[in-house]
Design a protein around this motif. Structure first.
Motif, PDB file in Angstrom:
ATOM      1  N   LYS A 182       0.849  -1.191   0.000  1.00  0.00           N
ATOM      2  CA  LYS A 182       0.000   0.000   0.000  1.00  0.00           C
ATOM      3  C   LYS A 182       0.879   1.232   0.000  1.00  0.00           C
ATOM      4  N   LEU A 183       0.449   2.235  -0.747  1.00  0.00           N
ATOM      5  CA  LEU A 183       1.125   3.524  -0.728  1.00  0.00           C
ATOM      6  C   LEU A 183       0.818   4.214   0.596  1.00  0.00           C
ATOM      7  N   PRO A 184       1.703   5.072   1.084  1.00  0.00           N
ATOM      8  CA  PRO A 184       1.398   5.771   2.340  1.00  0.00           C
ATOM      9  C   PRO A 184       0.199   6.703   2.145  1.00  0.00           C
ATOM     10  N   PRO A 185      -0.585   6.923   3.207  1.00  0.00           N
ATOM     11  CA  PRO A 185      -1.741   7.810   3.083  1.00  0.00           C
ATOM     12  C   PRO A 185      -1.297   9.257   2.876  1.00  0.00           C
ATOM     13  N   ILE A 186      -2.244  10.098   2.477  1.00  0.00           N
ATOM     14  CA  ILE A 186      -1.958  11.527   2.362  1.00  0.00           C
ATOM     15  C   ILE A 186      -1.617  12.029   3.762  1.00  0.00           C
ATOM     16  N   PRO A 187      -0.511  12.749   3.930  1.00  0.00           N
ATOM     17  CA  PRO A 187      -0.137  13.233   5.269  1.00  0.00           C
ATOM     18  C   PRO A 187      -1.215  14.156   5.848  1.00  0.00           C
ATOM     19  N   GLU A 188      -1.462  14.005   7.146  1.00  0.00           N
ATOM     20  CA  GLU A 188      -2.505  14.782   7.817  1.00  0.00           C
ATOM     21  C   GLU A 188      -2.257  16.279   7.723  1.00  0.00           C
ATOM     22  N   PHE A 189      -0.980  16.715   7.707  1.00  0.00           N
ATOM     23  CA  PHE A 189      -0.701  18.151   7.724  1.00  0.00           C
ATOM     24  C   PHE A 189      -1.110  18.859   6.423  1.00  0.00           C
ATOM     25  N   VAL A 190      -1.357  18.121   5.334  1.00  0.00           N
ATOM     26  CA  VAL A 190      -1.829  18.774   4.106  1.00  0.00           C
ATOM     27  C   VAL A 190      -3.358  18.755   4.006  1.00  0.00           C
ATOM     28  N   LEU A 191      -4.021  18.001   4.881  1.00  0.00           N
ATOM     29  CA  LEU A 191      -5.487  17.955   4.889  1.00  0.00           C
ATOM     30  C   LEU A 191      -5.971  19.042   5.838  1.00  0.00           C
ATOM     31  N   THR A 192      -6.021  20.279   5.347  1.00  0.00           N
ATOM     32  CA  THR A 192      -6.231  21.437   6.214  1.00  0.00           C
ATOM     33  C   THR A 192      -7.619  22.054   6.143  1.00  0.00           C
ATOM     34  N   THR A 193      -8.453  21.616   5.219  1.00  0.00           N
ATOM     35  CA  THR A 193      -9.752  22.255   5.033  1.00  0.00           C
ATOM     36  C   THR A 193     -10.871  21.308   5.442  1.00  0.00           C
ATOM     37  N   SER A 194     -11.685  21.748   6.389  1.00  0.00           N
ATOM     38  CA  SER A 194     -12.853  20.970   6.806  1.00  0.00           C
ATOM     39  C   SER A 194     -13.984  21.237   5.813  1.00  0.00           C
ATOM     40  N   VAL A 195     -14.443  20.191   5.153  1.00  0.00           N
ATOM     41  CA  VAL A 195     -15.460  20.316   4.113  1.00  0.00           C
ATOM     42  C   VAL A 195     -16.722  19.581   4.554  1.00  0.00           C
ATOM     43  N   ARG A 199      -7.508  18.291   1.188  1.00  0.00           N
ATOM     44  CA  ARG A 199      -6.572  19.210   0.551  1.00  0.00           C
ATOM     45  C   ARG A 199      -7.363  19.808  -0.607  1.00  0.00           C
ATOM     46  N   VAL A 200      -7.493  21.123  -0.642  1.00  0.00           N
ATOM     47  CA  VAL A 200      -8.326  21.788  -1.644  1.00  0.00           C
ATOM     48  C   VAL A 200      -7.435  22.620  -2.560  1.00  0.00           C
ATOM     49  N   ARG A 201      -7.643  22.472  -3.864  1.00  0.00           N
ATOM     50  CA  ARG A 201      -6.900  23.231  -4.867  1.00  0.00           C
ATOM     51  C   ARG A 201      -7.887  23.858  -5.853  1.00  0.00           C
ATOM     52  N   PHE A 202      -7.649  25.135  -6.181  1.00  0.00           N
ATOM     53  CA  PHE A 202      -8.504  25.862  -7.111  1.00  0.00           C
ATOM     54  C   PHE A 202      -7.796  26.061  -8.441  1.00  0.00           C
ATOM     55  N   SER A 203      -8.573  26.091  -9.513  1.00  0.00           N
ATOM     56  CA  SER A 203      -8.058  26.509 -10.809  1.00  0.00           C
ATOM     57  C   SER A 203      -9.185  27.222 -11.542  1.00  0.00           C
ATOM     58  N   LYS A 204      -8.816  27.976 -12.554  1.00  0.00           N
ATOM     59  CA  LYS A 204      -9.810  28.700 -13.341  1.00  0.00           C
ATOM     60  C   LYS A 204      -9.674  28.295 -14.796  1.00  0.00           C
ATOM     61  N   LYS A 208     -10.696  11.524  -4.660  1.00  0.00           N
ATOM     62  CA  LYS A 208     -10.516  12.770  -5.412  1.00  0.00           C
ATOM     63  C   LYS A 208     -11.890  13.225  -5.862  1.00  0.00           C
ATOM     64  N   ILE A 209     -12.249  14.469  -5.523  1.00  0.00           N
ATOM     65  CA  ILE A 209     -13.554  15.014  -5.864  1.00  0.00           C
ATOM     66  C   ILE A 209     -13.363  16.285  -6.682  1.00  0.00           C
ATOM     67  N   ILE A 210     -14.050  16.377  -7.806  1.00  0.00           N
ATOM     68  CA  ILE A 210     -14.070  17.584  -8.634  1.00  0.00           C
ATOM     69  C   ILE A 210     -15.396  18.283  -8.365  1.00  0.00           C
ATOM     70  N   VAL A 224     -12.731  23.261  -8.523  1.00  0.00           N
ATOM     71  CA  VAL A 224     -12.153  22.909  -7.232  1.00  0.00           C
ATOM     72  C   VAL A 224     -11.848  21.418  -7.245  1.00  0.00           C
ATOM     73  N   LYS A 225     -10.600  21.061  -6.919  1.00  0.00           N
ATOM     74  CA  LYS A 225     -10.196  19.661  -6.790  1.00  0.00           C
ATOM     75  C   LYS A 225      -9.885  19.414  -5.326  1.00  0.00           C
ATOM     76  N   MET A 226     -10.508  18.374  -4.763  1.00  0.00           N
ATOM     77  CA  MET A 226     -10.327  18.052  -3.351  1.00  0.00           C
ATOM     78  C   MET A 226      -9.806  16.624  -3.223  1.00  0.00           C
ATOM     79  N   HIS A 227      -8.818  16.430  -2.346  1.00  0.00           N
ATOM     80  CA  HIS A 227      -8.247  15.107  -2.084  1.00  0.00           C
ATOM     81  C   HIS A 227      -8.337  14.806  -0.599  1.00  0.00           C
ATOM     82  N   SER A 228      -8.635  13.561  -0.258  1.00  0.00           N
ATOM     83  CA  SER A 228      -8.699  13.128   1.135  1.00  0.00           C
ATOM     84  C   SER A 228      -8.338  11.651   1.209  1.00  0.00           C
TER      85      SER A 228
END
Length: 121
Positions: A4-17, A41-46, A109-111, A61-65
């Motif tokens: 298994k790949l390591p999980p996404i580190p907790e310190f980058v999961l900063t946004t409560s959705v 982890r939330v990322r914006f693009s236009k 991953k949520i778009i 908006v791309k969100m990862h958890s």
């Protein structure tokens, strides 16, 4: 032996959705069914689209958890605060569940589309 790949580190999961599940009621109207929250982890693009009237700007908006304890599907409603100043809402457009080499879910991953940003007074 499973890998298994390591999980996404907790310190980058900063946004409560907050994700509100939707379903159809007896009349065929969209109704809220269940409300869940998770850290993302939330990322914006236009995306700029040139039209005859001018230029339309589409916010994406791309969100990862890490794997969530609830289901998310297309059409669910999303809401979160950005920098404690801006309320962001949208609708889930697409959900992807990338897998680990052993076949288990690595992350979610949520778009989000139909994004609205409103400043908080």
């Amino acid at each position: 032996m499973t890998f298994k790949l390591p999980p996404i580190p907790e310190f980058v999961l900063t946004t409560s959705v907050t994700i509100t599940g939707t379903s159809l009621d007896d009349n065929g109207d969209v109704a809220a069914s269940d409300v869940n929250t998770g850290l993302f982890r939330v990322r914006f693009s236009k995306e700029y689209v040139k039209t005859q009237e001018g230029i339309d700007i589409k916010h994406i908006v791309k969100m990862h958890s890490n794997p969530l304890g609830f289901n998310v599907k297309q059409g669910d409603l999303v809401a979160f605060l950005l920098d404690q100043l801006i309320s962001v809402t949208g609708v889930v457009e697409h959900v992807t569940l990338p897998l680990n080499p052993d076949g288990s879910i690595h992350h979610v991953k949520i778009i989000v589309s139909e994004v609205r940003e409103v400043g908080i007074q």
